[in-house]
Write an enzyme that holds these catalytic residues in place. Structure first.
Site, short mmCIF file in Angstrom:
data_model
loop_
_atom_site.label_atom_id
_atom_site.label_comp_id
_atom_site.label_asym_id
_atom_site.label_seq_id
_atom_site.Cartn_x
_atom_site.Cartn_y
_atom_site.Cartn_z
N GLU A 100 0.78 -1.23 0.00
CA GLU A 100 0.00 0.00 0.00
C GLU A 100 0.82 1.29 0.00
OE1 GLU A 100 -3.45 0.34 -0.07
OE2 GLU A 100 -3.42 -1.78 -0.56
N SER A 466 -61.68 -23.91 29.07
CA SER A 466 -61.85 -24.37 30.46
C SER A 466 -60.60 -24.28 31.30
CB SER A 466 -62.38 -25.81 30.46
OG SER A 466 -63.68 -25.86 29.92
#
Length: 890
Positions: A100, A466
């Site tokens: 780089e 129920s």
């Protein structure tokens, strides 16, 4: 003479031209720096402070574990593991400089040559150029700027690079660069990339691997060794050549690196057990609180759910759904003559394509290409579906069931054969709680998460039928009724409403106990009339139901309101624990990436005094068990290492040099489990939760909402439901210490069973997502109870017989209602914390809340020692509970 004058004039002209050019050059020489610094003065006030980029944030996937430390879910694909300059190997620094910015340590942040390339790139829109950015300029871009390619952005990048160079050292700049740069596959920074591509730490990378990473910043997708290994190899070797050219490595190192294969060992975590409903429930809860960034926090979340219990729950639900499908017939093939790859697997149901149909069998091709045969025993159930209440005759030939090229589902059987199946239209859910603490033992949200992500256990508001009756009856017991109180089961009319019992019969005067275990509707209605609807709704609210979803009419007695399975499990836990209201929770602990405790649940307990009396012994046992576990793991690791060494030595003796060279060149695919963890120390195994031993603190008492005698009496009646009532089928479990209640709504649109043992409360619901009849015989005792039995059979194995105590073991008092607010951290009292303990908090509802908590405190955690992590610590790390969820890391 004229010629001489012409010569003089020419000389004068040339001298003037030279002087003009020289003046122009001087002017330009002065104008460029003046313009440059003028632009710098103009942009300087808008440039960000370099103090904002001193550190990079850690980012790792969010991991979710079961109580027994099985990885059940993982979210997030971003990896960022910041390093310091001293952590960066010298060869890795050289690789990045070679790739780089070779002059990084010489220039002042800007490359003049690069400026020319940058201008060319902007003018020509040439993507092939690198942009000419130095490492410093890339730091400026990565931390502050957008990736757009404009002249204005490039100028800002230049001036910001100069500012960075003025304020930070070269080492700091390089560190910022290697921590932020994107290197593909979700990896940001070099440590994350080393882990992602090679499952290694930085210090274990070789030169070839370092060069490969250094080649990625230019174009992470183009030079990615996973997607483009040939391009990646070419660029890697170019960088290795540059390293030799710049004197970073010698010829021998160069040759060895260039001749190395790509040889990636991709970081790929695998779930131990896939439990998506639980994982998504956890993810959603954390995202609601902290936002999407929590999925990159690196947190390790441990749940209250045991993986074995969860597996049992999922299997029980699946068995129940398949049983319902068999009862109601075969709806036919999913498709015919369509590509098999268009159909995905759900649960244990694999898609297959019929290739041949025989008289009493058929052959099919699986997605894997395997050909299988399904015998008559695997398809004889497939009577034709006509409606929910009607099915056809049993088939006598396979051609009545399937045709060639049909897409069908196959289910593996216990004996290794295959059975014809179909994706259920019916759905089911299951919630299991620890009635002492409210901890979730297991939770199933539906048939298959990939088929439907809707979590019916938490989000499924349905009529409880129920199953609500015991809550209404309890209100009567609280008001002075007794189990042997006489209540009429004769016909009743309320206005135009003439309710009936499910069997259309009337039993006359019967006891309250019998009225409940036989689930007599008319007894329930008369009790509700007597005690008052308002009082009943208030107590149901304390049980954990949402009063706003309960009717204000007598239909409440028959379950006409709405509730979720989680709410019903919470309510029934009160019967199992002797009358206390516990708050459900499922997140037990949260650890950060470094295994430091951030949160530990400390729930209110049904019998806090019982827990606290055993607290010291419990903490001692936890330490002993932890040390034994570490010792066992160390022994196993040592044995495995020795086995590998011996196997390698033996293999080496039996192989020629040629064999060894061929083997060394063929190492591009290794399974993570087979990797040498001394080298591949960045593998998924290195990131698993390694929690320190937990040390509990004093528990708080859960509020009592029922008198001890009332809770015992109701539990006893519900035990009769199993022994001689509507759930008598559960006697097959061979236990007399279980109780519960069946529930069926009108037209059998919902089937429930809510049951409990003193150590476990479990509720099962079955029905269609869009309410419609399941069939006239699909009662709670038929559809839901078998699922409950399958699950509880496994959970109660080896659990000694025990029952709800009639004594007040918690020494607690039933307390007056007091308004509380529920947050995700638990209960927030609206009154002074020092209020008289004789007044109680009103139990919070179990529905999900969205309130944000106040800023929590960090939990105290002892610091880790510097000892070898593979050895047993002299004093195990301990953590103590905190009452609030942790803040997100900055």
């Amino acid at each position: 003479m004229a010629k001489k004058n012409a010569t003089v004039r020419l000389i004068r002209f040339l001298v003037g031209l030279f002087i003009a050019c020289l003046a122009l050059a001087v002017i330009l020489a002065l104008a460029v720096p003046i313009g440059f610094y003028g632009m710098a003065m103009y942009l300087s006030p808008t440039l960000p402070s370099t103090q904002e980029i001193k550190t990079a944030n850690l980012e790792m996937p969010l991991q979710i574990y079961s109580r027994d430390d099985k990885l059940i879910g993982q979210y997030g694909n971003r990896l960022s593991l910041p390093v310091t300059f001293d952590d960066i190997p010298e060869d890795l620094t050289h690789a990045f400089l070679a790739a780089e910015d070779a002059a990084f340590f010489q220039h002042s942040g800007i490359s003049i040559k690069g400026l020319g390339r940058a201008v060319t790139e902007v003018v020509t829109d040439d993507d092939s150029q690198t942009g000419g950015s130095t490492i410093t300029m890339q730091v400026a871009k990565n931390y502050f700027l957008s990736p757009e390619r404009t002249l204005n952005r490039k100028l800002t990048e230049l001036f910001l690079a100069r500012k960075i160079e003025d304020e930070l050292s070269k080492n700091d700049i390089l560190t910022l660069y290697v921590n932020k740069i994107y290197l593909g596959e979700g990896a940001y920074g070099i440590r994350a990339a080393a882990k992602k591509y090679y499952s290694k730490s930085l210090e274990n990378l070789n030169i070839a691997e370092m060069a490969m990473l250094a080649g990625l910043p230019k174009a992470p997708s183009k030079y990615n060794p996973v997607a483009n290994p040939s391009r990646a190899l070419t660029r890697r070797n170019w960088i290795i050549g540059r390293m030799l050219e710049l004197g970073y490595i010698n010829k021998a190192q160069h040759d060895e690196a260039v001749n190395s294969p790509v040889a990636i060992n991709l970081y790929q975590e695998k779930l131990d057990v896939n439990m998506p409903y639980l994982a998504e429930m956890t993810r959603s809860t954390l995202v609601d609180r902290y936002g999407e960034q929590v999925m990159h926090s690196g947190w390790r979340v441990r749940l209250t759910v045991d993986s074995k219990a969860q597996t049992d729950a999922e299997a029980a639900i699946l068995t129940g759904l398949v049983a319902y499908e068999h009862r109601h017939g075969w709806r036919g093939a999913e498709a015919n003559d369509e590509p098999l790859e268009n159909f995905r697997r759900y649960s244990n149901m694999t898609p297959a394509k019929v290739t041949k149909v025989n008289a009493r069998s058929f052959e099919a091709t699986m997605p894997s290409g395997e050909n299988v045969t399904v015998g008559w025993s695997g398809m004889s159930w497939a009577r034709k579906y006509i409606s929910a209440n009607r099915i056809g005759y049993f088939p006598d030939n396979a051609r009545q069931i399937v045709n060639k090229n049909d897409i069908i589902r196959l289910i593996p059987t216990a004996n290794g054969n295959w059975q014809l199946g179909q994706i259920p239209k019916i759905q089911g859910s299951l919630v299991s709680l620890n009635p002492e603490t409210g901890a979730v033992n297991a939770l199933v949200g539906g048939f298959d998460f990939n088929h439907s992500k809707f979590n019916r256990a938490l989000q499924g508001w349905r009529q409880p039928g129920s199953t609500i009756k015991p809550l209404v009856y309890t209100t009567a017991l609280e008001k002075g009724y007794r189990p042997d109180s006489i209540v009429s089961d004769r016909p009743i009319q309320v206005g135009d409403w003439k309710p009936k019992n499910s069997d259309q019969r009337f039993l006359g005067d019967i006891t309250l106990r019998r009225g409940l275990y036989l689930s007599r509707n008319l007894v329930s209605i008369r009790l509700l009339q007597a005690i008052g609807i308002s009082d009943a709704r208030n107590l149901l609210d304390e049980f954990g139901l949402d009063k706003e979803k309960l009717p204000t009419t007598l239909s409440l007695a028959l379950g006409a309101g709405q509730a979720t399975p989680l709410q019903m499990a919470t309510a029934y836990s009160t019967f199992a624990n002797g009358g206390h209201r516990v708050q459900p929770y499922f997140i037990e602990q949260i650890y950060n990436y470094d295994n430091k405790l951030l949160f530990q649940a400390n729930p209110q307990q049904a019998c806090a005094v019982c827990f606290n009396e055993q607290l010291e012994n419990l903490n001692k046992k936890l330490i002993v068990d932890y040390e034994a576990k570490i010792e066992k793991e160390n022994a196993a690791l040592a044995a495995k290492k020795e086995e590998k060494v011996n196997a390698k030595d033996k293999a080496t003796e039996n192989k020629s040099a040629a064999d060894l060279n061929a083997e060394n060149s063929d190492n591009t695919a290794k399974d993570n489990e087979a990797l040498d963890l001394n080298i591949y120390d960045g593998s998924p195994a290195s990131d698993r939760l390694k929690a320190p031993v937990v040390q509990y603190i004093t528990a708080m008492q859960a509020p009592r909402i029922l008198k001890p005698r009332v809770a015992y009496d109701m539990a006893d009646i519900l035990r009769d439901v199993v022994q001689r009532g509507t759930a008598v089928r559960a006697k097959a479990l061979g236990r007399n210490d279980i109780g519960g209640k069946t529930g069926t709504t009108n037209d059998a649109k919902d089937a429930w069973f809510a049951g409990f043992h003193p150590t476990n409360t479990t509720v099962v619901w079955m029905g269609f997502d869009q309410p419609s009849t399941m069939g006239r015989r699909e009662y709670g005792g038929v559809a839901a109870l078998p699922v409950w039995m399958d699950f509880m059979r496994a959970q109660l194995k080896d659990v000694p017989n025990q029952w709800v105590s009639v004594n007040n073991r918690a020494k607690s008092k039933k307390q007056m209602q007091q308004i509380l607010e529920m947050t995700d951290d638990g209960i927030v009292d609206s009154e002074d914390d020092d209020a008289d303990t004789s007044t109680s908090a009103k139990p919070v509802k179990t529905k999900a809340q969205q309130r944000k908590p106040s800023e929590p405190e960090r939990s105290p955690v002892s610091q880790p020692s510097n000892n070898n992590a593979d050895s047993v610590p002299q004093n195990p790390l301990t953590v103590t509970p905190v009452e609030r969820m942790p803040p997100m890391p900055e």
